[in-house]
Design a protein around this motif. Structure first.
Motif, PDB file in Angstrom:
ATOM      1  N   LYS A   1       0.823  -1.213   0.000  1.00 60.38           N
ATOM      2  CA  LYS A   1       0.000   0.000   0.000  1.00 60.38           C
ATOM      3  C   LYS A   1       0.851   1.255   0.000  1.00 60.38           C
ATOM      4  N   THR A   2       1.802   1.302   0.922  1.00 61.10           N
ATOM      5  CA  THR A   2       2.640   2.495   1.008  1.00 61.10           C
ATOM      6  C   THR A   2       3.406   2.706  -0.295  1.00 61.10           C
ATOM      7  N   THR A   3       3.878   1.592  -0.858  1.00 62.36           N
ATOM      8  CA  THR A   3       4.607   1.699  -2.127  1.00 62.36           C
ATOM      9  C   THR A   3       3.725   2.315  -3.201  1.00 62.36           C
TER      10      THR A   3
ATOM     11  N   PHE B   1       1.849  11.482   6.260  1.00 64.45           N
ATOM     12  CA  PHE B   1       2.675  10.304   6.512  1.00 64.45           C
ATOM     13  C   PHE B   1       2.088   9.438   7.610  1.00 64.45           C
ATOM     14  N   GLN B   2       2.478   8.175   7.548  1.00 66.07           N
ATOM     15  CA  GLN B   2       2.019   7.218   8.549  1.00 66.07           C
ATOM     16  C   GLN B   2       2.381   7.697   9.952  1.00 66.07           C
ATOM     17  N   ASN B   3       3.626   8.237  10.100  1.00 64.19           N
ATOM     18  CA  ASN B   3       4.013   8.753  11.425  1.00 64.19           C
ATOM     19  C   ASN B   3       3.884  10.275  11.486  1.00 64.19           C
TER      20      ASN B   3
ATOM     21  N   LEU C   1      -3.216   9.818   2.040  1.00 68.28           N
ATOM     22  CA  LEU C   1      -3.126   9.577   3.482  1.00 68.28           C
ATOM     23  C   LEU C   1      -2.683   8.147   3.741  1.00 68.28           C
ATOM     24  N   ASP C   2      -1.577   8.004   4.458  1.00 79.48           N
ATOM     25  CA  ASP C   2      -1.021   6.675   4.717  1.00 79.48           C
ATOM     26  C   ASP C   2      -1.337   6.255   6.155  1.00 79.48           C
ATOM     27  N   GLU C   3      -2.359   5.473   6.320  1.00 80.13           N
ATOM     28  CA  GLU C   3      -2.795   5.006   7.642  1.00 80.13           C
ATOM     29  C   GLU C   3      -2.694   6.112   8.689  1.00 80.13           C
ATOM     30  N   PRO C   4      -3.331   7.245   8.444  1.00 79.76           N
ATOM     31  CA  PRO C   4      -3.067   8.400   9.317  1.00 79.76           C
ATOM     32  C   PRO C   4      -3.647   8.228  10.718  1.00 79.76           C
TER      33      PRO C   4
HETATM   34 MG   LIG Z   1       2.693   1.188   5.114  1.00 83.29          MG
END
Ligand SMILES: [Mg+2]
Ligand SMILES: Nc1ncnc2c1ncn2[C@@H]1O[C@H](COP(=O)(O)OP(=O)(O)O)[C@@H](O)[C@H]1O
Lengths: 268, 349, 349
Positions: C48-50, C87-89, C163-166
């Motif tokens: 997913k992130t990719t 970002f996720q973080n 949005l990456d798993e925000p």
């Molecule tokens: Mg990820």
């Protein structure tokens, strides 16, 4: 990282290669010159290889006495700086606030002071007390800053010590001294080993503090320094090669020991 | 103290205090204090020695007069009067001579006087070397920072962690050999008959006196202390979250802005440590200038300090010189801490 | 909102990403409509992130094309794309204040200090954070940090928000609250949202459409209802919601229905893939679609099982049944009174 661009990445890589060449060039030079049968040491004139410089080195009395002095100093420095560094770290671990901050500043100050000043001040101080410069002042001067390294290493380790372990020991009826001996010291053991090695190397290799504090005596390193001034003997390159060899052997032994220790820890 | 005994028990607490105070007081504080004290006094002829010598001159005049009187007395006919007069004049002469001897002794016995003269002793020639050493050390620091920042950044942020670890380990290898030997190798490389000049000769360039011109000192010094710049930078850049860089880029920052706004602010403690160490080691370096110039010139302040102590043997002036160096290094630390807004805790990691 | 921000269309054409020999994203065709809330749902490590980095410009496809707003984006860096990434973080800049964080993108676009401050304050107002403008990110709570990240991304007026798993770092209550807030922002701004999550609840509640992803491949795309009620792949069936799985053979298929023989009996089920007679197949039944029946009655799609345990989940209870060697799950609406069931019974659907 595709958008840092292939171009700028290539530039960085070339730069890095140049940097490494810069770092390793002197080692290569030393290896060549140490075996070259030509004096003064040169790497542009080559008259065939020789081991002559090694045999001359072997027969050199002052180098041997320098080595003995270096070893004496190193052992004394280890015996002095490790307990002092550990005491400093333990003191800081129980001392917070302003006092702790000031004490900490004083304890790290030798690392931020030019080595020659540590050497000089030690000699001046001991002359005031009526003692001349010599091996003892060299030991004291070196210990002043090597203890700082030890203190930082012990402090880092102590910060990872789980305080509840000690409390558990006390709760089970141990005295503080027993808890220290059974819990804290064993926990610090790996750091003691590392700190010993670092202290030895720092002491053995030291020039700046030693040359200013040793008076009429000499160590292996100060003797090498003196030889560099009076005539350039390729013997110095021979020493360099020996240093590289000893270091490599030491690194291998260190690596093997580390691996063994890790295996032991895995077994537990 | 109570906290210490509670934590370790009385015997252990005492031992800890003993070792810690031996170190802090005996090895760090007392020597520094004594050195500072030593730099602040010198032995001088006593105060008012000029008046004393005027008085001595006066007394010698009186002595001459008395001696003249005495020779006049010798012409006296009456033997008993003559003997009496000679006695009194002998007594007077002896008293006068004793006084002169006493005054002369005070005049020539030096006394300990607190003064700043040891610093003033530096003179313009030595002060020029002092300034040159500071400027050159600043330059070495700046060059080391400029050389190391890209390396540290590339290794920390563009390499995989395993490769980064190996690269940093490889960088330590040159440092396993003694400092003197590494410098000596540079001495051979940059020698008038060395390989660099030989290479330049192939292109028809006249040999360049790197060592004699001071260039050699510079090259070797950057080399000798570069690791103290690389490692602090690398350590701090390694802790920078790569997402920070990507977030900045995503928001439109150029590479330059990414570094000035995100990477460098994060790297401040590492920059401070690297600069402080490099400056301190350069300014306090004795080995590099000593070996690269083979002791022929004295381009570095440390060599002057050495000479004050071990050749001119004027320890008071030597202590003053050493203290000047220490003050500069301390000043530099405070300036860096102020400039980069870091605390001492950040610095010693 | 000042500037005109409308969503843009996104299109992937046979895009794939390879890291060395590892294929992180299989060749993918995908079209996301302007202004759509599009979720990508899949387990951790499925790529997913990719995929998101492909859209944001941190990666270029190894093959294929990426279009945003009808223009190919291959070779365009993240700062030049009309996208913004959360970002996720979160990747908030820790050394900048909340206000500086939000204004960063505008600063990079050369806005004057006054203008960008005003604009950033406006944005902080929309996320109810004006009070915190001067604080550092570390001084905020999780939900507040989340909102700063949203405001920072919106500041550059992107046409596509990635949005990456925000919400993954937030606790349940806050997560539900933020879902609603995100949905609101999306409706208000009309930006295309590409939302990545491994939480099916998030995907089902917020999205216009969902892509279910596994092993670098999109296995199903559809509205939340379609994905939940008519999973067209075994993976999306089991990954989205709970499922009871029976393996069997098609006995008689006709006009979208089929009779399926299993070890637990014969059942009638839809046949969306129009499998022919004799094909081996998997039959899926949602736990909430099963009911408990009287052991004596007669009905279609009925099987015998023994209730092993019952767990009260709140609005419903989960029953664990044993039917021969197979364990089944049934969700039963909770109407109060635990004595509906004792030991055994039959189940049917
Ligand atoms: Mg990820
Ligand atoms: N830069 C990279 N180099 C090699 N492999 C990578 C890289 N980035 C991601 N991967 C691999 O690609 C796969 C998908 O990763 P990712 O897209 O981060 O998954 P997720 O769906 O959890 O976000 C993982 O197996 C990961 O290890």
């Amino acid at each position: 990282m595709s958008h840092t661009g292939m171009g700028s990445n290539l530039v960085l890589r070339i730069y890095m290669a140049l940097f490494f060449a810069y770092m390793f060039l002197p080692l290569g030079v030393m290896l060549v010159a140490g075996f070259s049968d030509y004096s003064p040491p040169s790497i542009t004139v080559w008259r065939g290889g020789t081991l002559r410089w090694f045999s001359e080195l072997w027969a050199d009395e002052r180098m041997w006495s320098g080595l003995t002095n270096s070893l004496i100093i190193a052992v004394a420095v280890i015996l002095l700086s490790l307990p002092m560094g550990l005491s400093g770290a333990l003191l800081l671990s129980k001392l917070g606030g302003r006092a702790g901050g000031v004490l900490y500043a004083v304890m790290v100050s030798p690392l931020l002071t030019p080595g020659l000043i540590i050497g000089i001040s030690t000699v001046i101080f001991w002359r005031h007390l009526g003692a001349a410069a010599g091996l003892v002042t060299a030991i004291l001067a070196q210990s002043a800053f090597i203890a700082s390294y030890a203190m930082l290493m012990f402090m880092a380790r102590l910060q990872r010590l789980d305080n509840t372990l000690q409390e558990a020991a006390l709760d089970l009826g141990a005295t503080q001294a027993q808890a220290f001996r059974r819990i804290t010291l064993p926990f610090l053991r790996p750091t003691v080993v590392t700190a010993t090695v670092i202290a030895f190397l720092q002491s053995f290799e030291n020039y700046n503090t030693t040359i200013f504090s040793i008076g009429g005596q000499h160590t292996l390193v100060t003797e090498i320094g003196a030889r560099m001034r009076f005539g350039m003997s390729p013997m110095i390159n021979a020493i360099g090669i020996l240093f590289i060899l000893v270091t490599l052997i030491g690194a291998v032994i260190w690596g093997v020991l580390r691996q063994r220790e890790r295996k032991l820890e895995d077994l537990r | 103290m109570t906290r210490l005994t509670r934590a370790f028990g009385r015997p252990l607490a005492l031992l800890i205090l003993l070792f810690a105070s031996l170190w802090i007081l005996g090895l760090i504080a007392a020597p520094q204090v004594i050195m500072i004290e030593q730099s602040l006094w010198r032995m001088e002829r006593p105060e008012g020695s000029a008046e004393i010598s005027v008085r001595i001159d006066g007394l010698y005049n009186q002595l001459d007069v008395l001696a003249l009187d005495r020779s006049a007395v010798e012409a006296e006919a009456d033997a008993s009067i003559r003997a009496q007069k000679l006695d009194t004049s002998d007594v007077a002469l002896a008293a006068l001579e004793a006084e002169i001897a006493g005054l002369e002794a005070t005049e020539s016995t030096p006394v300990k006087v607190y003064t700043l003269a040891n610093f003033a002793q530096m003179g313009s020639a030595h002060f020029a070397i002092f300034l040159k050493t500071i400027v050159a050390s600043l330059a070495v620091t700046a060059i080391a920072l400029a050389v190391c920042y890209p390396i540290a950044f590339a290794v920390a942020k563009l390499e995989t962690p395993q490769r980064a670890g190996m690269i940093m380990l490889a960088l330590v290898i040159p440092y396993a050999i003694n400092e003197l030997l590494r410098i000596f190798a540079w001495q051979m490389i940059l020698n008038y008959n060395g390989p660099v000049n030989a290479l330049l000769g192939l292109f028809g360039v006249e040999p360049i006196p790197f060592l004699e011109s001071g260039t050699g000192v510079f090259v070797a010094m950057v080399y000798a202390y570069i690791l103290f710049m690389v490692f602090p930078l690398y350590n701090v850049l390694e802790t920078l979250d790569s997402n920070q860089i990507e977030a900045a880029r995503d928001l439109g920052a150029s590479s330059w802005r990414i570094h000035t706004r995100v990477v460098i602010p994060h790297a401040r403690p590492g920059i401070a440590v690297g600069c402080i160490m490099t400056f301190m080691l350069s300014a306090g370096s004795y080995a590099v200038p000593y070996i690269m110039t083979r002791g022929t010139a004295a381009p570095w302040f440390t060599q002057l300090i050495y000479n004050r102590f071990f050749e001119a043997t004027n320890w008071n002036v030597g202590a003053a010189y050493a203290l000047s160096l220490l003050v500069i290094c301390t000043l530099f630390i405070f300036v860096m801490m102020r400039l980069l807004k870091v605390s001492l805790k950040d610095i010693a990691k | 909102m000042t500037g005109q921000t409308t969503g843009m269309e996104i299109e992937l054409r046979r895009s794939e990403v390879r890291f060395g020999s590892f294929q992180a994203v299989q060749p993918t065709d995908l079209r996301i409509a302007p202004g759509e809330f599009f979720s990508i749902l899949g387990p951790s490590g499925c790529g997913k992130t990719t995929l998101l980095r492909l859209l944001s410009g941190f990666l270029d496809p190894t093959a294929g094309d990426v279009l945003i707003g009808g223009k190919s984006m291959v070779g365009t860096g993240p700062s030049d794309r009309p996208t913004a990434l959360i970002f996720q973080n979160l990747a908030l800049f820790p050394l900048m204040s909340v206000l500086e964080n939000v204004a960063f993108g505008l600063e990079m676009r050369g806005w004057s200090k006054v203008r960008r401050r005003a604009r950033a304050m406006e944005l902080l107002e929309t996320v109810a954070l004006t009070e915190q403008a001067g604080k550092l990110p570390a001084q905020l709570s999780g939900g507040q940090k989340q909102r700063v990240a949203i405001a920072r991304a919106l500041a550059v007026e992107p046409a596509v928000l990635l949005l990456d798993e925000p919400l993954s770092a937030l606790d349940l209550k806050l997560r539900q609250h933020m879902r609603a807030e995100l949905k609101q922002i999306q409706a208000r701004t009309g930006i295309t949202f590409v939302y990545i999550t491994h939480d099916q609840g998030e995907a089902l509640t917020m999205s216009d459409r969902i892509a279910v992803m596994n092993h670098g491949r999109i296995v199903q795309i559809g509205t939340p209802d379609e994905v939940y009620d008519h999973p067209d792949a075994a993976f999306s069936a089991t990954f989205v919601g709970e499922m009871n799985v029976f393996d069997g053979k098609v006995a008689a298929g006709a006009d979208g229905f089929a009779r399926i023989d299993t070890r637990l009996g014969q059942f009638r089920a839809t046949n969306p893939k129009r499998l022919a007679d004799g094909a081996t197949t998997l039959m899926f039944v949602r736990p909430e679609r099963m009911r408990l029946l009287d052991a004596a009655g007669v009905a279609e799609n009925r099987l015998a099982a023994v209730v092993q345990r019952r767990d009260l989940e709140g609005a419903y209870s989960t029953l664990t049944l044993q039917a021969q060697d197979q364990v089944l799950t049934v969700h039963l609406q909770h109407l109060g009174g635990a004595d509906q069931l004792a030991g055994g019974g039959d189940a049917g659907f």
